[in-house]
Design a protein around this motif. Structure first.
Motif, short mmCIF file in Angstrom:
data_model
loop_
_atom_site.label_atom_id
_atom_site.label_comp_id
_atom_site.label_asym_id
_atom_site.label_seq_id
_atom_site.Cartn_x
_atom_site.Cartn_y
_atom_site.Cartn_z
N PHE A 1 1.00 -1.03 0.03
CA PHE A 1 -0.05 -0.06 0.07
C PHE A 1 0.85 1.48 0.00
N LEU B 1 1.42 5.09 0.09
CA LEU B 1 0.68 5.97 0.95
C LEU B 1 1.40 7.32 0.79
N THR C 1 -1.98 5.96 -2.82
CA THR C 1 -3.32 6.59 -2.28
C THR C 1 -2.79 7.94 -1.74
N ILE D 1 -3.49 10.38 1.14
CA ILE D 1 -4.25 10.84 2.35
C ILE D 1 -3.23 11.96 2.93
N TYR E 1 -8.69 8.80 8.55
CA TYR E 1 -8.76 7.72 7.38
C TYR E 1 -8.19 6.43 7.94
N ASP F 1 -9.11 3.81 8.78
CA ASP F 1 -9.79 2.46 8.46
C ASP F 1 -9.50 2.34 7.10
N GLN F 2 -9.17 3.19 6.29
CA GLN F 2 -8.83 3.10 4.86
C GLN F 2 -7.39 2.54 4.53
N ILE F 3 -6.89 2.24 5.53
CA ILE F 3 -5.33 1.90 5.44
C ILE F 3 -5.17 0.42 5.88
N PRO F 4 -4.89 -0.42 5.05
CA PRO F 4 -4.96 -1.96 5.24
C PRO F 4 -3.72 -2.05 6.27
N ASP F 5 -3.87 -3.03 7.11
CA ASP F 5 -2.90 -3.57 8.07
C ASP F 5 -2.26 -4.68 7.85
#
Length: 110
Positions: free
Chosen positions: A23, A25, A42, A44, A52, A54-58
């Motif tokens: 991902f 960022l 992405t 942000i 945000y 919750d929109q960042i994959p872990d």
């Protein structure tokens, strides 16, 4: 102090070329992104990260970048403090400026 992994622009380029799941960022401001960006990132802005999360994959590696790597390191630390696993967090060393100097030499610099 949290130990955050770093990636060079060349290492990131290799990962992207190998289609390594990650991902990307971009935490710069919109006016900076208008000048240049790494494809597939992405966006942000740093100040909006808390809104945000919750929109960042872990579950996959997260490579964070800004202009030179300072803001992105702060964001990486923030993510680590908020439950993200440090082994999945990477700061792009030198930021997008290093990318423009070493990987995409046609990319506009600022």
């Amino acid at each position: 102090m949290i130990n955050i992994n770093t990636l060079t622009a060349t290492e990131l380029s290799e990962k992207l070329n190998q289609k390594t799941p990650l991902f990307l960022l971009d935490v710069r401001e919109p006016n900076e992104v208008a000048i240049c960006a790494i494809a597939g990132a992405t966006h942000i802005p740093m100040n909006l990260i808390p809104l945000y999360l919750d929109q960042i994959p872990d579950e996959i590696d997260i490579v964070i970048y800004c202009h030179h790597g300072v803001r992105s390191l702060n964001v990486a630390n923030y993510l680590a403090e908020n439950g993200f696993e440090t082994q999945h967090l990477y700061n792009l060393s030198g930021g997008i400026d290093a990318w423009a100097l070493t990987v995409d030499k046609l990319m506009p610099r600022y």
